[in-house]
Design a protein around this motif. Structure first.
Motif, mmCIF file in Angstrom:
data_model
loop_
_atom_site.group_PDB
_atom_site.id
_atom_site.type_symbol
_atom_site.label_atom_id
_atom_site.label_comp_id
_atom_site.label_asym_id
_atom_site.label_seq_id
_atom_site.Cartn_x
_atom_site.Cartn_y
_atom_site.Cartn_z
ATOM 1 N N MET A 1 -1.530 -16.086 21.691
ATOM 2 C CA MET A 1 -1.841 -15.604 20.356
ATOM 3 C C MET A 1 -1.162 -14.265 20.134
ATOM 4 N N LYS A 2 -0.628 -14.059 18.973
ATOM 5 C CA LYS A 2 0.055 -12.817 18.657
ATOM 6 C C LYS A 2 -0.929 -11.658 18.606
ATOM 7 N N GLN A 3 -0.593 -10.566 19.270
ATOM 8 C CA GLN A 3 -1.472 -9.423 19.316
ATOM 9 C C GLN A 3 -1.271 -8.560 18.079
ATOM 10 N N THR A 4 -2.351 -7.981 17.600
ATOM 11 C CA THR A 4 -2.256 -7.053 16.499
ATOM 12 C C THR A 4 -1.739 -5.720 17.015
ATOM 13 N N GLU A 5 -1.054 -4.957 16.153
ATOM 14 C CA GLU A 5 -0.484 -3.688 16.560
ATOM 15 C C GLU A 5 -1.565 -2.634 16.759
ATOM 16 N N GLU A 6 -2.533 -2.614 15.878
ATOM 17 C CA GLU A 6 -3.600 -1.632 15.989
ATOM 18 C C GLU A 6 -4.874 -2.218 15.399
ATOM 19 N N LYS A 7 -5.984 -1.636 15.784
ATOM 20 C CA LYS A 7 -7.262 -2.116 15.290
ATOM 21 C C LYS A 7 -7.433 -1.760 13.821
ATOM 22 N N THR A 8 -8.110 -2.642 13.105
ATOM 23 C CA THR A 8 -8.258 -2.492 11.660
ATOM 24 C C THR A 8 -9.508 -1.707 11.313
ATOM 25 N N ASP A 9 -9.358 -0.771 10.395
ATOM 26 C CA ASP A 9 -10.500 -0.068 9.822
ATOM 27 C C ASP A 9 -10.826 -0.759 8.503
ATOM 28 N N TYR A 10 -11.934 -1.495 8.473
ATOM 29 C CA TYR A 10 -12.268 -2.295 7.300
ATOM 30 C C TYR A 10 -12.856 -1.465 6.166
ATOM 31 N N ASN A 11 -13.052 -0.177 6.411
ATOM 32 C CA ASN A 11 -13.496 0.721 5.345
ATOM 33 C C ASN A 11 -12.318 1.250 4.540
ATOM 34 N N ARG A 12 -11.128 0.836 4.905
ATOM 35 C CA ARG A 12 -9.921 1.174 4.162
ATOM 36 C C ARG A 12 -9.121 -0.099 3.918
ATOM 37 N N TYR A 13 -8.336 -0.067 2.853
ATOM 38 C CA TYR A 13 -7.505 -1.231 2.547
ATOM 39 C C TYR A 13 -6.107 -0.740 2.195
ATOM 40 N N HIS A 14 -5.115 -1.362 2.806
ATOM 41 C CA HIS A 14 -3.732 -0.990 2.567
ATOM 42 C C HIS A 14 -3.004 -2.167 1.917
ATOM 43 N N TYR A 15 -2.399 -1.906 0.767
ATOM 44 C CA TYR A 15 -1.655 -2.941 0.066
ATOM 45 C C TYR A 15 -0.400 -3.342 0.856
ATOM 46 N N THR A 16 -0.062 -4.611 0.767
ATOM 47 C CA THR A 16 1.264 -5.047 1.185
ATOM 48 C C THR A 16 2.222 -4.830 0.008
ATOM 49 N N TRP A 17 3.512 -4.892 0.273
ATOM 50 C CA TRP A 17 4.479 -4.709 -0.806
ATOM 51 C C TRP A 17 4.343 -5.800 -1.855
ATOM 52 N N VAL A 18 4.047 -6.992 -1.419
ATOM 53 C CA VAL A 18 3.861 -8.090 -2.372
ATOM 54 C C VAL A 18 2.677 -7.811 -3.281
ATOM 55 N N GLU A 19 1.594 -7.306 -2.715
ATOM 56 C CA GLU A 19 0.416 -6.993 -3.514
ATOM 57 C C GLU A 19 0.685 -5.847 -4.483
ATOM 58 N N ILE A 20 1.441 -4.842 -4.034
ATOM 59 C CA ILE A 20 1.768 -3.726 -4.919
ATOM 60 C C ILE A 20 2.537 -4.214 -6.145
ATOM 61 N N VAL A 21 3.539 -5.045 -5.917
ATOM 62 C CA VAL A 21 4.342 -5.572 -7.029
ATOM 63 C C VAL A 21 3.488 -6.456 -7.931
ATOM 64 N N ARG A 22 2.691 -7.326 -7.338
ATOM 65 C CA ARG A 22 1.878 -8.251 -8.118
ATOM 66 C C ARG A 22 0.856 -7.526 -8.990
ATOM 67 N N TYR A 23 0.089 -6.635 -8.386
ATOM 68 C CA TYR A 23 -0.967 -5.953 -9.137
ATOM 69 C C TYR A 23 -0.396 -4.929 -10.106
ATOM 70 N N SER A 24 0.700 -4.284 -9.743
ATOM 71 C CA SER A 24 1.322 -3.335 -10.665
ATOM 72 C C SER A 24 1.809 -4.049 -11.905
ATOM 73 N N ALA A 25 2.472 -5.186 -11.722
ATOM 74 C CA ALA A 25 2.950 -5.956 -12.876
ATOM 75 C C ALA A 25 1.785 -6.412 -13.740
ATOM 76 N N ARG A 26 0.706 -6.840 -13.109
ATOM 77 C CA ARG A 26 -0.457 -7.312 -13.858
ATOM 78 C C ARG A 26 -1.057 -6.206 -14.716
ATOM 79 N N TYR A 27 -1.273 -5.030 -14.110
ATOM 80 C CA TYR A 27 -1.907 -3.937 -14.852
ATOM 81 C C TYR A 27 -0.974 -3.353 -15.901
ATOM 82 N N LEU A 28 0.331 -3.336 -15.642
ATOM 83 C CA LEU A 28 1.266 -2.851 -16.641
ATOM 84 C C LEU A 28 1.280 -3.758 -17.862
#
Length: 252
Positions: free
Chosen positions: A1-28
């Motif tokens: 199984m592929k190992q994750t690079e670092e442990k996730t802090d679920y109290n924070r959320y980081h957009y992927t580039w795809v999400e940034i483009v998608r949501y930015s276009a939607r709100y604009l």
């Protein structure tokens, strides 16, 4: 199984580039449409882009909340698999490893809980206390049920409690809570759809009047009193949308 690079802090959320483009276009698009309907001004559409940071921040909170909810459902199934493995005679350490295999078959390797089990099982193989890994996960999850379970598990590990009974009872309690949440979501699904439709009604009314009776609203465009009046209407509309979303957003 592929190992994750670092442990996730679920109290924070980081957009992927795809999400940034998608949501930015939607709100604009939405903000530009609202500015045109309420002001019929190109400058209004340009200034409407200023709401983009607030929209992205709001969407980030929604994504983080949904991710935690999915993690809670996955954790419930994980506890169920661990309980089954313990009942089948596996040791505590091997029970979590077997649960990891079952979770991968159910959710795939990219599921958050599956990645957490990779970290947990790796720490077990390195002779680290299992309760230490669970408490670390509980702190990062930000979920009350996960934190309570890990604290109870850690205490039972030190005092020699009945793990099979503890995990089975905890799993049942979490399952009951999730079932209640799913029932509430089912009941509210229709209301949420109605709420989204009602949010669009003011736009459709304004567009209809602008198309078939433009002279009726002509005094509200192109002058300061009209801009002020439409701004007040827009603020009231936004407040009404926020209140309606709050009403149908129920936490268990």
């Amino acid at each position: 199984m592929k190992q994750t690079e670092e442990k996730t802090d679920y109290n924070r959320y980081h957009y992927t580039w795809v999400e940034i483009v998608r949501y930015s276009a939607r709100y604009l698009v939405l903000s530009a449409a609202a500015a045109w309907v309420f002001y019929q001004s190109i400058w209004g559409m340009v200034l409407a882009a200023g709401v983009l940071p607030a929209g992205l921040h709001r969407k980030k909170k929604e994504c983080m909340k949904q991710r935690k909810r999915d993690l809670m459902y996955q954790f419930k199934d994980c506890i169920r698999f661990v309980s089954g493995a313990l009942s089948a005679g596996y040791s505590m350490e091997h029970a979590w490893e077997e649960a990891g295999k079952d979770m991968v078959r159910m959710y795939g390797t990219e599921a958050d809980m599956c990645k957490e089990l990779v970290w947990l099982n790796r720490s077990i193989r390195l002779q680290q206390p299992i309760e230490q890994g669970l408490l670390d996960f509980a702190a990062r999850s930000g979920l009350e049920d996960v934190r309570d379970f890990c604290q109870i598990f850690s205490f039972a590990k030190r005092s020699g409690g009945d793990f099979v009974k503890i995990i089975a009872n905890t799993g049942k309690r979490i399952s009951d809570k999730n079932e209640i949440l799913q029932e509430i979501e089912t009941v509210l699904a229709e209301k949420k759809l109605e709420q989204k439709i009602m949010n669009l009604v003011p736009f459709f009314i304004l567009i209809y009047i602008q198309i078939f009776s433009p002279e009726f609203l002509s005094t509200l465009y192109g002058n300061l009193p009209g801009v002020l009046m439409m701004s007040i209407c827009l603020i009231c509309y936004v407040i009404a949308v926020l209140i309606s979303e709050k009403i149908v957003d129920i936490d268990v």
